[in-house]
Enzyme design. Structure first.
Site, PDB file in Angstrom:
ATOM      1  N   HIS A  63      39.528  36.543  36.913  1.00 50.82           N
ATOM      2  CA  HIS A  63      38.419  35.608  37.081  1.00 50.82           C
ATOM      3  C   HIS A  63      37.113  36.314  36.729  1.00 50.82           C
ATOM      4  O   HIS A  63      37.093  37.533  36.493  1.00 50.82           O
ATOM      5  CB  HIS A  63      38.387  35.020  38.492  1.00 50.82           C
ATOM      6  CG  HIS A  63      38.158  35.997  39.588  1.00 50.82           C
ATOM      7  ND1 HIS A  63      39.058  36.980  39.930  1.00 50.82           N
ATOM      8  CD2 HIS A  63      37.114  36.161  40.448  1.00 50.82           C
ATOM      9  CE1 HIS A  63      38.594  37.685  40.939  1.00 50.82           C
ATOM     10  NE2 HIS A  63      37.410  37.216  41.277  1.00 50.82           N
ATOM     11  N   HIS A  65      34.150  36.838  38.311  1.00 46.83           N
ATOM     12  CA  HIS A  65      33.226  37.488  39.233  1.00 46.83           C
ATOM     13  C   HIS A  65      32.951  38.909  38.739  1.00 46.83           C
ATOM     14  O   HIS A  65      33.827  39.573  38.171  1.00 46.83           O
ATOM     15  CB  HIS A  65      33.784  37.508  40.652  1.00 46.83           C
ATOM     16  CG  HIS A  65      33.533  36.233  41.398  1.00 46.83           C
ATOM     17  ND1 HIS A  65      34.347  35.791  42.418  1.00 46.83           N
ATOM     18  CD2 HIS A  65      32.553  35.301  41.270  1.00 46.83           C
ATOM     19  CE1 HIS A  65      33.864  34.638  42.900  1.00 46.83           C
ATOM     20  NE2 HIS A  65      32.784  34.328  42.217  1.00 46.83           N
ATOM     21  N   ASP A  67      32.698  41.879  39.960  1.00 47.45           N
ATOM     22  CA  ASP A  67      33.502  43.049  40.326  1.00 47.45           C
ATOM     23  C   ASP A  67      34.828  43.104  39.582  1.00 47.45           C
ATOM     24  O   ASP A  67      35.608  44.040  39.754  1.00 47.45           O
ATOM     25  CB  ASP A  67      33.726  43.108  41.845  1.00 47.45           C
ATOM     26  CG  ASP A  67      34.396  41.864  42.411  1.00 47.45           C
ATOM     27  OD1 ASP A  67      34.093  40.756  41.947  1.00 47.45           O
ATOM     28  OD2 ASP A  67      35.219  42.003  43.335  1.00 47.45           O
ATOM     29  N   HIS A  68      35.069  42.111  38.733  1.00 51.57           N
ATOM     30  CA  HIS A  68      36.295  42.088  37.929  1.00 51.57           C
ATOM     31  C   HIS A  68      36.024  42.175  36.421  1.00 51.57           C
ATOM     32  O   HIS A  68      36.966  42.364  35.655  1.00 51.57           O
ATOM     33  CB  HIS A  68      37.100  40.823  38.236  1.00 51.57           C
ATOM     34  CG  HIS A  68      37.632  40.790  39.644  1.00 51.57           C
ATOM     35  ND1 HIS A  68      38.956  41.010  39.956  1.00 51.57           N
ATOM     36  CD2 HIS A  68      37.006  40.573  40.837  1.00 51.57           C
ATOM     37  CE1 HIS A  68      39.123  40.934  41.267  1.00 51.57           C
ATOM     38  NE2 HIS A  68      37.951  40.664  41.821  1.00 51.57           N
ATOM     39  N   HIS A 140      40.280  29.920  44.645  1.00 50.19           N
ATOM     40  CA  HIS A 140      39.140  30.788  44.864  1.00 50.19           C
ATOM     41  C   HIS A 140      37.866  29.987  44.640  1.00 50.19           C
ATOM     42  O   HIS A 140      37.918  28.798  44.309  1.00 50.19           O
ATOM     43  CB  HIS A 140      39.230  31.991  43.908  1.00 50.19           C
ATOM     44  CG  HIS A 140      38.325  33.126  44.269  1.00 50.19           C
ATOM     45  ND1 HIS A 140      38.191  33.616  45.557  1.00 50.19           N
ATOM     46  CD2 HIS A 140      37.498  33.886  43.497  1.00 50.19           C
ATOM     47  CE1 HIS A 140      37.340  34.617  45.559  1.00 50.19           C
ATOM     48  NE2 HIS A 140      36.887  34.805  44.323  1.00 50.19           N
ATOM     49  N   ASP A 211      41.678  37.080  43.043  1.00 51.25           N
ATOM     50  CA  ASP A 211      41.190  36.708  44.369  1.00 51.25           C
ATOM     51  C   ASP A 211      41.648  35.290  44.691  1.00 51.25           C
ATOM     52  O   ASP A 211      41.550  34.380  43.858  1.00 51.25           O
ATOM     53  CB  ASP A 211      39.664  36.778  44.411  1.00 51.25           C
ATOM     54  CG  ASP A 211      39.151  38.204  44.229  1.00 51.25           C
ATOM     55  OD1 ASP A 211      39.976  39.121  44.085  1.00 51.25           O
ATOM     56  OD2 ASP A 211      37.920  38.382  44.234  1.00 51.25           O
ATOM     57  N   HIS A 269      42.020  45.216  46.723  1.00 50.88           N
ATOM     58  CA  HIS A 269      40.775  44.468  46.948  1.00 50.88           C
ATOM     59  C   HIS A 269      40.379  44.561  48.422  1.00 50.88           C
ATOM     60  O   HIS A 269      40.105  43.569  49.095  1.00 50.88           O
ATOM     61  CB  HIS A 269      40.946  43.005  46.514  1.00 50.88           C
ATOM     62  CG  HIS A 269      39.658  42.333  46.148  1.00 50.88           C
ATOM     63  ND1 HIS A 269      38.903  41.628  47.048  1.00 50.88           N
ATOM     64  CD2 HIS A 269      38.999  42.240  44.971  1.00 50.88           C
ATOM     65  CE1 HIS A 269      37.839  41.135  46.437  1.00 50.88           C
ATOM     66  NE2 HIS A 269      37.867  41.502  45.176  1.00 50.88           N
TER      67      HIS A 269
END
Length: 307
Positions: A63, A65, A67-68, A140, A211, A269
Site C-alpha cells: 500500500h 503509506h 513507511d512502505h 486498511h 497493513d 510491523h
C-alpha cells in the site's frame, strides 16, 4: 527460498527497527530477489546484508503509506549506479505509477534499466518462472493488499541406487530421466522415467500481508501457507487503537494463522513502544492462540524449509 527482514517497525523509523521491507531470495542459479515494500532507508538496510540491489527483479508494494514506499525512489536510482541493468518490475496499488514517474521526472533520474510498473486490483495474479503470485485487497485506511506466493512443484529426486543396480552409467541418461524423458539404452532396454524419479516436491507457499484489520481475505491468502507474515502493530491491551488505526493485534494475527492452517507465523510491523521485556508478553499473547510464532527483527533471515 529465504526471507530477510530489512525493516520491521511501524509508522516511523526507530533505533531498534526500520520501516517496512522484506526481501525474498530465490536460492537458485538466477538468484533473483523479490522485495515486498520499500520503506525509507531500505537501501541503507541492504548495506548490512549480502543482498545486491542489482539482483532485485521484482518489487511488490502492499500500500502507499509512506513507511512502505518512501525508500523506493532512492533504491531505484542506486540500482542503476550499482550495475543494475536487467529489467525491474514493480507491482502496487493505483497511484504507484504516478508516485514513481513523478519522482524520477522531478529529480531528473535516468535509469540504466527498463522499468515496468503495473497497478494491481483485488484478485490480481502473476505467473513467473518460479511461482504464481496472487493478491487480495485487505482492510486498511487506504487500499492495502496481501500477496500469496505459490512456488511451482519441483521434480522428485533421481533414484540413483535403482539405476546403479541396473548398471546404468551416470551421465546424460541420468539428466534425461530426471527431466522426465524416457530413455532407450544401447543394449535395447527401455527406461521409463517415472520409475526412476521420486514423487514431486510440493511447492512452498509464502503469504505476506500489508497493513490490515482481520479479514477473510487474509485467511484465504494464508490458507495452508508454510509461512504467514502478518502485521502486529498493537498488543491485545490496545485493541481499541488497532480498530481506530486499521491495524491488527498480536492475538488477531495469531487467529488468522490458526484459521488458515498456516505452518508458521512471523509477526512484523511492530510499534516502537514494544522493546526489551515488553516483547515477551507481546509474543505470549500470540502463542495463546497459535504456538508457532516468531517476532521479526531487522536483519532476521528465515529459510523456508519444505514440509
Amino acid at each position: 527460498m529465504q526471507l530477510t527482514f530489512l525493516g520491521t517497525g511501524a509508522g516511523m523509523p526507530a533505533k531498534e527497527r526500520n520501516v517496512a521491507s522484506i526481501a525474498l531470495s530465490w536460492l537458485n542459479k538466477e538468484g533473483e530477489i523479490w522485495l515486498f515494500d520499500c520503506g525509507e532507508a531500505t537501501q541503507h538496510q541492504l548495506l548490512h546484508t549480502s543482498l545486491k540491489p542489482r539482483k532485485i527483479a521484482r518489487i511488490f508494494i502492499t500500500h502507499l503509506h509512506g513507511d512502505h514506499i518512501f525508500g523506493l525512489l532512492g533504491l531505484l536510482s542506486s540500482r542503476s549506479f550499482l550495475d543494475g541493468t536487467t529489467p525491474l518490475f514493480i507491482y502496487g496499488p493505483a497511484g504507484i505509477r504516478t508516485f514513481i514517474e513523478t519522482g524520477l521526472h522531478v529529480s531528473q533520474t535516468h535509469l540504466r534499466y527498463s522499468l515496468h510498473i503495473e497497478e494491481i486490483q483485488d484478485g490480481w495474479e502473476l505467473h513467473t518462472n518460479q511461482a504464481v503470485v496472487s493478491a487480495k485487497q485487505l482492510k486498511h485506511g487506504i487500499p492495502s493488499f496481501g500477496f500469496r506466493i505459490c512456488e511451482y512443484e519441483q521434480p522428485g529426486i533421481l533414484l540413483v541406487e535403482k539405476l546403479r543396480a541396473l548398471h546404468v552409467t551416470p551421465g546424460p541418461i541420468y539428466q534425461q530421466l530426471k527431466e522426465g524423458v524416457d530413455v532407450l539404452l544401447e543394449d535395447g532396454r527401455f527406461l521409463v522415467a517415472s520409475e526412476f524419479v521420486g514423487p514431486k516436491k510440493k511447492g512452498r507457499i509464502v503469504t505476506i500481508l500489508g497493513d490490515t484489520r482481520p479479514t477473510q481475505a487474509s485467511v484465504a491468502l494464508a490458507e495452508g501457507a508454510d509461512v504467514l507474515i502478518h502485521e502486529a502493530t498493537f498488543s491485545e491491551k490496545e485493541a481499541e487503537h488497532a480498530v481506530r488505526f486499521f491495524h491488527s493485534t498480536t492475538k488477531e494475527a495469531a487467529q488468522i494463522a490458526k484459521d488458515s492452517n498456516a505452518r508458521e507465523l512471523i509477526l512484523t510491523h511492530i510499534s516502537a513502544r514494544f522493546q526489551g521485556e515488553a516483547l515477551v508478553s507481546f509474543i505470549e499473547e500470540a502463542k495463546q492462540c497459535f504456538p508457532a510464532v516468531t517476532i521479526a527483527s531487522d536483519f532476521l533471515t528465515y529459510s523456508i524449509a519444505r514440509k
